[in-house]
Design an enzyme around this catalytic site. Sequence first.
Site, short mmCIF file in Angstrom:
data_model
loop_
_atom_site.label_atom_id
_atom_site.label_comp_id
_atom_site.label_asym_id
_atom_site.label_seq_id
_atom_site.Cartn_x
_atom_site.Cartn_y
_atom_site.Cartn_z
CD1 TRP A 128 -2.41 7.14 -0.66
CD2 TRP A 128 -3.36 6.11 -2.40
NE1 TRP A 128 -1.40 6.78 -1.54
CE2 TRP A 128 -1.96 6.15 -2.62
CE3 TRP A 128 -4.15 5.51 -3.37
CZ2 TRP A 128 -1.36 5.62 -3.75
CZ3 TRP A 128 -3.56 4.97 -4.49
CH2 TRP A 128 -2.18 5.02 -4.68
CG ASP A 209 -7.23 0.73 -2.10
OD1 ASP A 209 -6.50 -0.27 -2.25
OD2 ASP A 209 -6.80 1.90 -2.09
CE LYS A 244 1.94 0.96 1.00
NZ LYS A 244 2.29 2.34 1.07
C1 LIG Z 1 -4.88 3.13 0.44
C2 LIG Z 1 -3.87 2.79 -0.59
N1 LIG Z 1 -4.27 2.22 -1.73
C3 LIG Z 1 -3.41 1.89 -2.70
C4 LIG Z 1 -2.07 2.16 -2.56
C5 LIG Z 1 -1.15 1.81 -3.72
O1 LIG Z 1 -0.29 0.81 -3.49
P1 LIG Z 1 0.85 0.42 -4.55
O2 LIG Z 1 2.09 1.09 -4.08
O3 LIG Z 1 0.90 -1.06 -4.49
O4 LIG Z 1 0.44 0.91 -5.88
C6 LIG Z 1 -1.59 2.76 -1.41
C7 LIG Z 1 -0.17 3.07 -1.25
O5 LIG Z 1 0.28 3.81 -0.43
C8 LIG Z 1 -2.51 3.10 -0.38
O6 LIG Z 1 -2.13 3.68 0.75
#
Ligand SMILES: Cc1ncc(COP(=O)(O)O)c(C=O)c1O
Length: 392
Positions: A128, A209, A244
Amino acid sequence: MAHLFFEHVGSQPADPVFEIGKMWRDDPNPEKINLAVGIYLDAEGKNPVMRAVKEAEKLILEEEKTKTYLPIDGSPLFLQETKKLLFTEPHTQILAAQTVGGTGALRILGQYLKLEMPRPVYVSDPTWQNHHGVFKAAGLEVKTYPYYDRINHKALKKEFFNFLDSVEKGAVILLHGCCHNPTGIDFTEDEWKFILEKFQKRGLFPFFDIAYLGLGDGLKKDRFGVDLFYQSGMEMCVAFSFSKTMDLYRDRVGALFLVNHSHTLEAMQSTIKQIIRQNYSNPPAHGALVVEKILIESHLRNIWIDELEEHRKRSIETRSIFFEAFEPWILHKKEFKEAKGFFSYLGIKKEEVFALRKESIYLLDDSRINILGINPSNLARFKEVFERLPHG
Ligand SMILES: Cc1ncc(COP(=O)(O)O)c(C=O)c1O
């Protein structure tokens, strides 16, 4: 004449996901297709609020008696229930704090590591994109480990295992708990056990994560890696997101967890609290209240579990429909079919991505697609446009 203080300021490149989302929104073509976003989309191309969330919000609206601050580390009930989603009990030695989404958890943990055990953090190549920015902003050096060959579209698991054998002892390694973003390539349960052995043997520090719990193989199976490491007695940290898993994106609700066996939790908690206090003082309440309501009221919890399963099944079905329609062009058949969650690379060149964009079909420059952007009313058009492209 007013003084000009900002004459020499710079600018930064736009975030690709949000930028392409804006291009899509601004596109007047009624047949536009958005495969770039990182959110759940239903068969009508919408991201609805979950029924369980709506019900919980009604109750909260009736019951809420104050808008006073939450504690710096958030709602204790929210943390207790979120812990149960991720870890087998008893939950000893787990420090927890509510955060501003999963991003907030990554940032606060990043700052904590910078302060208490400064060393590079290794992220998968690719990962990401924001992992790089968030950890750098926290003051950490970011390095990568091999995960996926973006030219030949092959998972590089063997190369990752070899990396674990050779990286310096004590290194911090970021692992996607499930539904790897952007590749969808996850580890099997046997592979997680193998990885755990390597972490233990080499004294590596796992930083999980987990932002797609329940959307890969279901709630219980998706936590396998996180919980396996926890049960083994490893010290570790976890950044968790409800964006999500409960479709609570804009409510910014997440949590961080730190497992340690050498120190009192109170001492470490005091530092985490100080970092939070100095960043944003304390977290927003609404999303956390919704989550705890859903998790403690069994009828709401059951509705949510059914909805999450619907989401998961839609992504599996859509992936298989997509694969059938595009099989001749998908060269990485195994990787594509076995991928978990929303994402995969389509495996086309940048020029082809740009050609699709001219036809109002939006994917990220590196050809990552959100499979859920496909639905019964746009699949045929996507295929027709795709077939017309000069491939090769
Ligand atoms: C792998 C990953 N980690 C963390 C996040 C962050 O999520 P948040 O929107 O809750 O900050 C995302 C969001 O797309 C993600 O894909």
